[in-house]
Design a protein around this motif. Sequence first.
Motif, short mmCIF file in Angstrom:
data_model
loop_
_atom_site.label_atom_id
_atom_site.label_comp_id
_atom_site.label_asym_id
_atom_site.label_seq_id
_atom_site.Cartn_x
_atom_site.Cartn_y
_atom_site.Cartn_z
N PRO A 105 0.83 -1.22 0.00
CA PRO A 105 0.00 0.00 0.00
C PRO A 105 0.86 1.26 0.00
CG PRO A 105 -0.70 -1.55 1.71
CD PRO A 105 0.63 -2.02 1.21
N ALA A 106 0.41 2.27 -0.74
CA ALA A 106 1.16 3.52 -0.83
C ALA A 106 0.22 4.67 -1.17
CB ALA A 106 2.25 3.42 -1.89
N SER A 107 0.65 5.88 -0.84
CA SER A 107 -0.06 7.09 -1.26
C SER A 107 0.61 7.71 -2.48
CB SER A 107 -0.09 8.11 -0.11
OG SER A 107 -0.76 7.57 1.01
N GLY A 108 1.82 7.28 -2.78
CA GLY A 108 2.58 7.79 -3.91
C GLY A 108 4.05 7.48 -3.67
N PHE A 109 4.91 7.96 -4.57
CA PHE A 109 6.34 7.70 -4.43
C PHE A 109 7.14 8.91 -4.85
CE2 PHE A 109 5.24 6.58 -8.75
CZ PHE A 109 6.35 6.84 -9.53
N TYR A 110 8.40 8.91 -4.50
CA TYR A 110 9.31 10.00 -4.86
C TYR A 110 10.27 9.52 -5.95
CZ TYR A 110 7.81 11.96 -0.35
OH TYR A 110 7.07 12.43 0.69
N GLU A 111 10.61 10.44 -6.82
CA GLU A 111 11.62 10.13 -7.83
C GLU A 111 12.41 11.39 -8.11
OE1 GLU A 111 13.90 8.18 -8.97
OE2 GLU A 111 12.32 6.68 -9.27
N TRP A 112 13.62 11.21 -8.63
CA TRP A 112 14.50 12.33 -8.89
C TRP A 112 14.84 12.42 -10.38
CZ3 TRP A 112 14.13 9.74 -4.49
CH2 TRP A 112 14.21 10.44 -3.29
N ARG A 113 14.71 13.63 -10.91
CA ARG A 113 15.22 13.89 -12.26
C ARG A 113 16.68 14.28 -12.10
NH1 ARG A 113 12.28 18.47 -15.27
NH2 ARG A 113 13.68 19.77 -14.04
N ARG A 114 17.57 13.50 -12.71
CA ARG A 114 19.00 13.72 -12.54
C ARG A 114 19.63 14.17 -13.86
NH1 ARG A 114 20.09 11.61 -7.56
NH2 ARG A 114 18.62 10.04 -6.77
N PRO A 115 19.88 15.48 -14.00
CA PRO A 115 20.53 15.99 -15.21
C PRO A 115 21.95 15.45 -15.31
CG PRO A 115 19.53 17.76 -13.91
CD PRO A 115 19.55 16.54 -13.05
N ILE A 167 5.93 9.98 -16.87
CA ILE A 167 6.99 9.89 -15.86
C ILE A 167 8.37 9.86 -16.48
CG2 ILE A 167 7.84 8.54 -13.88
CD1 ILE A 167 5.11 9.88 -13.48
N ARG A 168 8.47 9.45 -17.73
CA ARG A 168 9.77 9.25 -18.37
C ARG A 168 10.68 10.48 -18.35
NH1 ARG A 168 8.07 7.40 -23.31
NH2 ARG A 168 7.25 5.59 -22.19
N PRO A 169 10.15 11.72 -18.46
CA PRO A 169 11.06 12.87 -18.37
C PRO A 169 11.76 12.97 -17.01
CG PRO A 169 8.98 13.52 -19.37
CD PRO A 169 8.79 12.14 -18.84
N ILE A 170 11.22 12.31 -15.99
CA ILE A 170 11.83 12.34 -14.66
C ILE A 170 12.73 11.13 -14.47
CG2 ILE A 170 11.36 12.30 -12.18
CD1 ILE A 170 8.65 13.63 -12.83
N HIS A 171 12.23 9.93 -14.80
CA HIS A 171 12.99 8.70 -14.60
C HIS A 171 12.47 7.64 -15.57
CE1 HIS A 171 14.90 5.29 -12.49
NE2 HIS A 171 15.67 6.21 -11.92
N ASP A 172 13.34 6.68 -15.92
CA ASP A 172 12.94 5.68 -16.90
C ASP A 172 12.25 4.46 -16.30
OD1 ASP A 172 15.12 4.59 -15.66
OD2 ASP A 172 16.19 4.03 -17.50
N ARG A 173 12.11 4.42 -14.96
CA ARG A 173 11.43 3.31 -14.30
C ARG A 173 10.35 3.84 -13.37
NH1 ARG A 173 12.32 -1.43 -16.53
NH2 ARG A 173 11.82 -2.49 -14.56
N MET A 174 9.36 3.00 -13.08
CA MET A 174 8.31 3.36 -12.13
C MET A 174 7.78 2.09 -11.48
SD MET A 174 5.17 4.21 -14.79
CE MET A 174 4.15 4.91 -13.49
N PRO A 175 7.18 2.19 -10.29
CA PRO A 175 6.62 1.00 -9.65
C PRO A 175 5.44 0.44 -10.45
CG PRO A 175 6.82 2.82 -8.09
CD PRO A 175 7.05 3.39 -9.44
N VAL A 176 5.28 -0.87 -10.39
CA VAL A 176 4.10 -1.51 -10.99
C VAL A 176 2.93 -1.28 -10.04
CG1 VAL A 176 3.03 -3.70 -11.63
CG2 VAL A 176 5.45 -3.28 -12.18
N VAL A 177 1.83 -0.74 -10.58
CA VAL A 177 0.63 -0.49 -9.78
C VAL A 177 -0.42 -1.55 -10.15
CG1 VAL A 177 -1.24 1.12 -9.27
CG2 VAL A 177 1.09 1.98 -9.65
N ILE A 178 -0.91 -2.26 -9.15
CA ILE A 178 -1.97 -3.23 -9.37
C ILE A 178 -3.31 -2.56 -9.08
CG2 ILE A 178 -2.91 -5.49 -8.69
CD1 ILE A 178 -0.22 -5.69 -10.06
N GLN A 179 -4.23 -2.63 -10.03
CA GLN A 179 -5.54 -2.03 -9.87
C GLN A 179 -6.42 -2.90 -8.97
OE1 GLN A 179 -6.19 1.03 -10.85
NE2 GLN A 179 -4.15 1.16 -11.79
N PRO A 180 -7.38 -2.30 -8.26
CA PRO A 180 -8.22 -3.06 -7.32
C PRO A 180 -8.89 -4.29 -7.94
CG PRO A 180 -8.55 -0.72 -6.99
CD PRO A 180 -7.68 -0.85 -8.20
#
Length: 259
Positions: A105-115, A167-180
């Motif tokens: 369970p999560a409310s969201g996640f953090y990611e970093w755009r790294r120039p 999301i790709r402009p920030i990072h090339d990966r993201m968590p898999v979200v399972i729908q209800p």
Amino acid sequence: MCGRYALTAHYTKVFEDLQVLGEEDFPARYNIAPTQPILIVVQSEHQRPGSNLPQRRAMLARWGFLPGWVKDPKDFPLLINARAETAVGKASFRAAMRHRRILVPASGFYEWRRPPKESGVKPQAYWIRPKNGGVIAFAGLMETWSSAEGSEVDTAAILTTGANAAIRPIHDRMPVVIQPEDFERWLDCKTQEPREVADLMQPAQEDFFEAIAVSDLVNKVSNMGPDLQKPVPVAAPGDVPPEEKPPKRKSDPSQMSLF
């Protein structure tokens, strides 16, 4: 990857949305980091009251996956994520993909755009949350690691996939979200083999998340308050800071203008 996330919803909302049996209170957490205990949801052997569906239960696990065959955790890398595309073929995750799939369970996640380092621009942190709010569930894997002395530690990893276009402009990966509507199938390790749930391990819809620029407070694990998610202004890529903008040139009557 997913290296920080948050779970700030009230515990009753978490249990209700994930249809979990549980009454234990837990605080809002704004900066969940690797090696910390995290809340996970597993499928139990018992049936839900008045239903033939399996009961779900919540438990805590260490965020940092340890396969059962590891002898000394100090000699094994910290596995906080598993790549959805290859997890079933990896020795570390193969058994868990088949027998111990979980929800995180999560409310969201953090990611970093790294120039690029040569640009001299600092990484920018983003708080990435569902546009419609609420509790979401990351796909995860768990394993109970046993030491030579007999002590046991429940451990977990979050599955990631290629980022969607948003999301790709920030990072090339993201968590898999399972729908209800897919919770039951994902957690059903008895009848659903990994190949039968492969379609669930896809990037979220383009408009599912929104990314909010936040300060670098999130970089420090000891910072844990709601101010971590306070928006900050960020110049768009390519923007020139005001003090660096070139002076205006006088108009040249020989040149045409659109303004």
